[in-house]
Write a protein that holds these residues in place. Structure first.
Motif, PDB file in Angstrom:
ATOM      1  N   THR A  19     -51.636  25.078 -46.063  1.00 29.07           N
ATOM      2  CA  THR A  19     -52.834  24.296 -46.378  1.00 29.07           C
ATOM      3  C   THR A  19     -53.917  24.530 -45.333  1.00 29.07           C
ATOM      4  O   THR A  19     -55.077  24.806 -45.668  1.00 29.07           O
ATOM      5  CB  THR A  19     -52.492  22.798 -46.451  1.00 29.07           C
ATOM      6  OG1 THR A  19     -51.462  22.605 -47.407  1.00 29.07           O
ATOM      7  CG2 THR A  19     -53.703  21.977 -46.832  1.00 29.07           C
ATOM      8  N   VAL A  20     -53.557  24.432 -44.060  1.00 29.44           N
ATOM      9  CA  VAL A  20     -54.536  24.628 -42.978  1.00 29.44           C
ATOM     10  C   VAL A  20     -55.099  26.040 -43.007  1.00 29.44           C
ATOM     11  O   VAL A  20     -56.313  26.242 -42.867  1.00 29.44           O
ATOM     12  CB  VAL A  20     -53.883  24.316 -41.609  1.00 29.44           C
ATOM     13  CG1 VAL A  20     -54.772  24.750 -40.472  1.00 29.44           C
ATOM     14  CG2 VAL A  20     -53.577  22.838 -41.506  1.00 29.44           C
ATOM     15  N   ASN A  21     -54.247  27.041 -43.225  1.00 28.69           N
ATOM     16  CA  ASN A  21     -54.711  28.425 -43.213  1.00 28.69           C
ATOM     17  C   ASN A  21     -55.583  28.759 -44.412  1.00 28.69           C
ATOM     18  O   ASN A  21     -56.556  29.500 -44.278  1.00 28.69           O
ATOM     19  CB  ASN A  21     -53.530  29.383 -43.128  1.00 28.69           C
ATOM     20  CG  ASN A  21     -52.914  29.386 -41.750  1.00 28.69           C
ATOM     21  OD1 ASN A  21     -53.597  29.152 -40.769  1.00 28.69           O
ATOM     22  ND2 ASN A  21     -51.630  29.634 -41.686  1.00 28.69           N
ATOM     23  N   VAL A  22     -55.244  28.232 -45.587  1.00 32.62           N
ATOM     24  CA  VAL A  22     -56.084  28.466 -46.766  1.00 32.62           C
ATOM     25  C   VAL A  22     -57.478  27.897 -46.531  1.00 32.62           C
ATOM     26  O   VAL A  22     -58.493  28.558 -46.791  1.00 32.62           O
ATOM     27  CB  VAL A  22     -55.434  27.864 -48.033  1.00 32.62           C
ATOM     28  CG1 VAL A  22     -56.423  27.747 -49.177  1.00 32.62           C
ATOM     29  CG2 VAL A  22     -54.248  28.690 -48.458  1.00 32.62           C
ATOM     30  N   VAL A  23     -57.541  26.689 -46.007  1.00 35.74           N
ATOM     31  CA  VAL A  23     -58.839  26.064 -45.746  1.00 35.74           C
ATOM     32  C   VAL A  23     -59.617  26.852 -44.693  1.00 35.74           C
ATOM     33  O   VAL A  23     -60.815  27.123 -44.863  1.00 35.74           O
ATOM     34  CB  VAL A  23     -58.656  24.594 -45.311  1.00 35.74           C
ATOM     35  CG1 VAL A  23     -59.959  23.995 -44.825  1.00 35.74           C
ATOM     36  CG2 VAL A  23     -58.114  23.777 -46.459  1.00 35.74           C
ATOM     37  N   ALA A  24     -58.970  27.259 -43.620  1.00 29.77           N
ATOM     38  CA  ALA A  24     -59.657  27.988 -42.551  1.00 29.77           C
ATOM     39  C   ALA A  24     -60.187  29.336 -43.044  1.00 29.77           C
ATOM     40  O   ALA A  24     -61.328  29.713 -42.740  1.00 29.77           O
ATOM     41  CB  ALA A  24     -58.721  28.193 -41.364  1.00 29.77           C
ATOM     42  N   VAL A  25     -59.400  30.049 -43.823  1.00 32.67           N
ATOM     43  CA  VAL A  25     -59.834  31.354 -44.319  1.00 32.67           C
ATOM     44  C   VAL A  25     -60.992  31.204 -45.300  1.00 32.67           C
ATOM     45  O   VAL A  25     -61.979  31.949 -45.235  1.00 32.67           O
ATOM     46  CB  VAL A  25     -58.647  32.110 -44.958  1.00 32.67           C
ATOM     47  CG1 VAL A  25     -59.108  33.303 -45.751  1.00 32.67           C
ATOM     48  CG2 VAL A  25     -57.677  32.545 -43.885  1.00 32.67           C
ATOM     49  N   VAL A  26     -60.908  30.233 -46.201  1.00 28.47           N
ATOM     50  CA  VAL A  26     -61.993  30.037 -47.175  1.00 28.47           C
ATOM     51  C   VAL A  26     -63.275  29.612 -46.472  1.00 28.47           C
ATOM     52  O   VAL A  26     -64.366  30.106 -46.783  1.00 28.47           O
ATOM     53  CB  VAL A  26     -61.572  29.019 -48.262  1.00 28.47           C
ATOM     54  CG1 VAL A  26     -62.745  28.607 -49.121  1.00 28.47           C
ATOM     55  CG2 VAL A  26     -60.471  29.601 -49.118  1.00 28.47           C
ATOM     56  N   VAL A  27     -63.177  28.717 -45.497  1.00 28.58           N
ATOM     57  CA  VAL A  27     -64.376  28.280 -44.765  1.00 28.58           C
ATOM     58  C   VAL A  27     -64.977  29.440 -43.975  1.00 28.58           C
ATOM     59  O   VAL A  27     -66.197  29.649 -43.992  1.00 28.58           O
ATOM     60  CB  VAL A  27     -64.049  27.082 -43.840  1.00 28.58           C
ATOM     61  CG1 VAL A  27     -65.174  26.809 -42.870  1.00 28.58           C
ATOM     62  CG2 VAL A  27     -63.774  25.845 -44.668  1.00 28.58           C
ATOM     63  N   ALA A  28     -64.153  30.213 -43.309  1.00 21.86           N
ATOM     64  CA  ALA A  28     -64.660  31.346 -42.524  1.00 21.86           C
ATOM     65  C   ALA A  28     -65.281  32.399 -43.435  1.00 21.86           C
ATOM     66  O   ALA A  28     -66.371  32.926 -43.139  1.00 21.86           O
ATOM     67  CB  ALA A  28     -63.543  31.947 -41.685  1.00 21.86           C
ATOM     68  N   PHE A  29     -64.630  32.720 -44.543  1.00 20.64           N
ATOM     69  CA  PHE A  29     -65.158  33.736 -45.453  1.00 20.64           C
ATOM     70  C   PHE A  29     -66.456  33.279 -46.105  1.00 20.64           C
ATOM     71  O   PHE A  29     -67.437  34.020 -46.150  1.00 20.64           O
ATOM     72  CB  PHE A  29     -64.114  34.073 -46.521  1.00 20.64           C
ATOM     73  CG  PHE A  29     -64.578  35.101 -47.499  1.00 20.64           C
ATOM     74  CD1 PHE A  29     -64.633  36.431 -47.131  1.00 20.64           C
ATOM     75  CD2 PHE A  29     -64.969  34.746 -48.776  1.00 20.64           C
ATOM     76  CE1 PHE A  29     -65.069  37.404 -48.026  1.00 20.64           C
ATOM     77  CE2 PHE A  29     -65.401  35.694 -49.675  1.00 20.64           C
ATOM     78  CZ  PHE A  29     -65.456  37.026 -49.307  1.00 20.64           C
ATOM     79  N   THR A  30     -66.473  32.042 -46.593  1.00 25.37           N
ATOM     80  CA  THR A  30     -67.682  31.515 -47.230  1.00 25.37           C
ATOM     81  C   THR A  30     -68.825  31.415 -46.229  1.00 25.37           C
ATOM     82  O   THR A  30     -69.964  31.775 -46.537  1.00 25.37           O
ATOM     83  CB  THR A  30     -67.396  30.131 -47.850  1.00 25.37           C
ATOM     84  OG1 THR A  30     -66.272  30.245 -48.708  1.00 25.37           O
ATOM     85  CG2 THR A  30     -68.581  29.623 -48.624  1.00 25.37           C
ATOM     86  N   GLY A  31     -68.517  30.929 -45.031  1.00 20.15           N
ATOM     87  CA  GLY A  31     -69.555  30.836 -44.003  1.00 20.15           C
ATOM     88  C   GLY A  31     -70.103  32.193 -43.620  1.00 20.15           C
ATOM     89  O   GLY A  31     -71.317  32.371 -43.446  1.00 20.15           O
ATOM     90  N   ALA A  32     -69.237  33.190 -43.515  1.00 15.29           N
ATOM     91  CA  ALA A  32     -69.692  34.539 -43.177  1.00 15.29           C
ATOM     92  C   ALA A  32     -70.551  35.122 -44.291  1.00 15.29           C
ATOM     93  O   ALA A  32     -71.570  35.767 -44.030  1.00 15.29           O
ATOM     94  CB  ALA A  32     -68.500  35.438 -42.889  1.00 15.29           C
TER      95      ALA A  32
END
Length: 131
Positions: A19-32
């Motif tokens: 759960t934590v990793n899915v959220v972190a990856v989506v936030v980082a990718f979307t933000g980038a």
């Protein structure tokens, strides 16, 4: 009793970490992606020599950088593993049927929980970031 407790701890840890990793990856990718789109348009306008009369967009930083994601993972791994490793087994574990050898580690219910919690956290994070 201990084997079932270890299995439960591993499955809880996996659910939390995914759960934590899915959220972190989506936030980082979307933000980038969002920050790249904003600065890319300004560069193309400047290269063509045309100014639109509007102020140039200010380049934004990504919400989560790679080093920050590593720290989040390190901290989350440490605290989650400590919390789940110290959970004592109970007698109720012996009343439950054992899991089969071919049973997947991530069940359908766990996958629903992971995606549901990740979606909830993403809604909260994107609301705080972009509104």
């Amino acid at each position: 009793m201990w084997g079932r407790n270890v299995y439960d701890s591993i499955s809880k840890f996996l659910q939390f970490q995914l759960t934590v990793n899915v959220v972190a990856v989506v936030v980082a990718f979307t933000g980038a992606c969002i920050t790249q789109v904003g600065t890319g348009r300004a560069r193309r306008r400047r290269r063509r020599g045309g100014e639109t009369g509007r102020r140039r967009p200010v380049p934004q930083d990504s919400p989560l950088k790679a080093v920050q994601m590593l720290w989040v993972n390190l901290i989350m791994d440490t605290f989650a593993s400590l919390a789940l490793a110290t959970e004592p087994p109970t007698e109720a574990l012996l009343l439950r049927k054992p899991y089969g050898r071919n049973k997947p580690l991530i069940s359908r219910t766990m996958l629903k929980n992971i995606l549901g919690h990740a979606g909830y956290q993403l809604v909260i994070i994107f609301t705080l970031l972009f509104v």
